[in-house]
Write a protein that holds these residues in place. Sequence first.
Motif, PDB file in Angstrom:
ATOM      1  N   TRP A 106       0.830  -1.268   0.000  1.00 18.91           N
ATOM      2  CA  TRP A 106      -0.169  -0.038  -0.193  1.00 18.91           C
ATOM      3  C   TRP A 106       0.908   1.342   0.146  1.00 18.91           C
ATOM      4  O   TRP A 106       0.520   2.336  -0.641  1.00 18.91           O
ATOM      5  N   GLU A 107       1.995   1.304   0.818  1.00 19.56           N
ATOM      6  CA  GLU A 107       2.894   2.508   0.715  1.00 19.56           C
ATOM      7  C   GLU A 107       3.360   2.685  -0.589  1.00 19.56           C
ATOM      8  O   GLU A 107       3.628   3.783  -1.109  1.00 19.56           O
ATOM      9  N   LYS A 108       3.821   1.491  -1.148  1.00 20.65           N
ATOM     10  CA  LYS A 108       4.471   1.979  -2.772  1.00 20.65           C
ATOM     11  C   LYS A 108       3.341   2.242  -3.652  1.00 20.65           C
ATOM     12  O   LYS A 108       3.465   3.073  -4.449  1.00 20.65           O
TER      13      LYS A 108
ATOM     14  N   ARG B  91      -7.642   2.220   5.268  1.00 21.38           N
ATOM     15  CA  ARG B  91      -7.210   3.109   4.119  1.00 21.38           C
ATOM     16  C   ARG B  91      -6.663   2.227   2.839  1.00 21.38           C
ATOM     17  O   ARG B  91      -6.777   2.543   1.740  1.00 21.38           O
ATOM     18  N   VAL B  92      -6.252   1.035   3.173  1.00 20.15           N
ATOM     19  CA  VAL B  92      -5.869   0.184   2.170  1.00 20.15           C
ATOM     20  C   VAL B  92      -7.114  -0.209   1.226  1.00 20.15           C
ATOM     21  O   VAL B  92      -6.965  -0.234  -0.075  1.00 20.15           O
ATOM     22  N   VAL B  93      -8.311  -0.493   2.024  1.00 23.07           N
ATOM     23  CA  VAL B  93      -9.608  -0.953   1.237  1.00 23.07           C
ATOM     24  C   VAL B  93     -10.036   0.418   0.342  1.00 23.07           C
ATOM     25  O   VAL B  93     -10.578   0.117  -0.623  1.00 23.07           O
ATOM     26  N   GLN B  94      -9.727   1.624   0.876  1.00 21.62           N
ATOM     27  CA  GLN B  94     -10.077   2.799   0.305  1.00 21.62           C
ATOM     28  C   GLN B  94      -9.344   2.906  -0.744  1.00 21.62           C
ATOM     29  O   GLN B  94      -9.767   3.453  -2.160  1.00 21.62           O
ATOM     30  N   LEU B  95      -8.141   2.558  -0.978  1.00 21.18           N
ATOM     31  CA  LEU B  95      -7.147   2.824  -2.119  1.00 21.18           C
ATOM     32  C   LEU B  95      -7.719   1.860  -3.127  1.00 21.18           C
ATOM     33  O   LEU B  95      -7.593   2.125  -4.251  1.00 21.18           O
ATOM     34  N   LEU B  96      -8.013   0.637  -2.807  1.00 22.41           N
ATOM     35  CA  LEU B  96      -8.355  -0.436  -3.705  1.00 22.41           C
ATOM     36  C   LEU B  96      -9.604  -0.174  -4.301  1.00 22.41           C
ATOM     37  O   LEU B  96     -10.018  -0.234  -5.722  1.00 22.41           O
TER      38      LEU B  96
END
Length: 624
Positions: A134-136, A173-178
């Motif tokens: 996620w950071e990358k 936040r990872v799910v929001q990025l997806l």
Amino acid sequence: HYFIQSNLSKMVPKAKAGKAGRYGKNKPKDSSKKVTTGAKRKKTSFSKKKDHQGGKKSLVSKEVLAALKECKKEKEEKREENKVKVKNEGKGKKRKLSDSNESSGPLKKKALKNVRKANENIEFSNLMKIKKIWEKCRENDVDASSRAGMISELQTLMQGKIATLMFKHDLARVVQLLLRLGKNKDNNFIADELLPHIRELSKSKYGKFTVTCLLKYSTKESRNMIFKTLSGHLVKLTLHSEAVNVIDTFYNDYATSKQRCEMVTEFYGRDLYIYRDLLSEHFSKVIELYPDKKDKVLDELMKITQTFIEKGLTGHIIVQHLMLQYFLHCDEEAIQEMVTDKLIEQAINFVHTKEGSQITMRCLWHCKAKERKQLIRTFKGHVKEMCINENSYMVLLALFDCVDDTVLVKKTIISEIIENLDTITMSQFGRNVINYLLAPRSKLFHPLIIDSLKGGDDNKISRKDKAVRQEELLSYSSPGLVDNFKDNIESLLSENARTLLINNVVNHVNCDISPLFLSIIKLLDADKDQIESLTMHIVMRNILDNTTHRTEFGSLLTENLTIDSIVQWVNCNRGAFTVLRLLEHKLTSKHEELVEALRNSDLMNNSEVESVGKTKLSEFLENN
């Protein structure tokens, strides 16, 4: 202690025969001492009581002491073992300043923390991998192809685990990025996994952002499923401080008209919720269909409105819509009961919306004089923003119509308007506020605006005559308007809309307007091309057609400008029309001198420069 409790029966000594116990049990039969009834028992202590051998009796037996020593010894052995473990892991070592290769203290702690979490949670390694990807992936300089690969890897790692990770702020936040970067087809599994937990997520501090993100990036089918999950629970969710954000977002941005109607009718009570397919979100149409249920629904709306105000939820659109339906159909006494200190404090938070501005207007019209003053004081410091907002400026117009305390209006509202005139005059809504101070309910305003303001004409609280109130407000605002326009005349003439505002000031102010006239004349003298501009021509035509001020302006014009400079205006068409108006109305004190100068001027005899204005001016000179 566990050892002592489990072996308590072995450690407690038995009482000897022939000797009474503590509570008088095992008493010998041949006891010579007789205990009389009612005799007081002597207080004894273990420290002073002696045993049969003459020594002091101990508190506990030897077996109990031995057991306690064994427990203490076991604790010390465990403590030593823990120290050895800590030393082996490296926690017990102190940081050496001379050793530059070793990592710093915080980094060691973080590594040990990760080791502990890995032992506690089997999925810890996968979670750390998800965070690193996620950071990358969220970096700006990542290629589209590599980002697509990382997103597909995240989807693979998180599939089946979405519901368990959503309540943590970093993994949410990872799910929001997806949802934001992934395709709708690939993200369908997220919606499927989250649907059973939508209500719980909406109440979560971090989960609510995932639900709003899901509403934004999901398909219509997913939104419809979310709506079905939420329906039936909207009242409880709207009263929740976190979940109300999700409900308001869905109502304001994504709900269809039918869904909005169903959401609103859920607040009308159970009786009408059954017929939600036949109703409208507007309460007036509901009354037409079911007039006998008006009192019940108003009672439900009153209760829910009071709860909204107490919890401070009035900043949301769906809440404001429900409050407005109640304020539109309840009587004046009900509004007065509803306008409490809490509502007055929250009014500035919803005055900028369409529904909120209408609620505030009705509060001003129907609340008592004391609450009116409190409500006006809450606007202090926000008047500039209210003037330039498309909804809140109507609140100021309603305020000018109904508030009898014009001194308070001057100190709180008008003074702040005068201080920020440069910004307010740039806005269409701000110019409406100034025009309403100059000429309320005139032809300058659209009929719909006037009709909406007529709703407060029948209020029983305002007692001052309308004409007196308007005259007082005009007298308070006129000097400030003239002073500001005098100093900023050139910038005001740069736009057509602001030029019309100058005309309204000239036509309606009730103070000395000569400073404004002098600033216009000085600008004409400094810039010879100003007479040809459209905005200056509009202002000059308005002044010269105004029967009240044109004589004063004409005398100031001839006093501050020479005859030759006025004659030069004939070079342009608009300037020739201005000179023609001066001559027609005989506004200058040097009228004959100006006519003679024009007849002898070469500009009038020059056939190369021809214009409509010059032709009409020549005809006027020939006939007079």
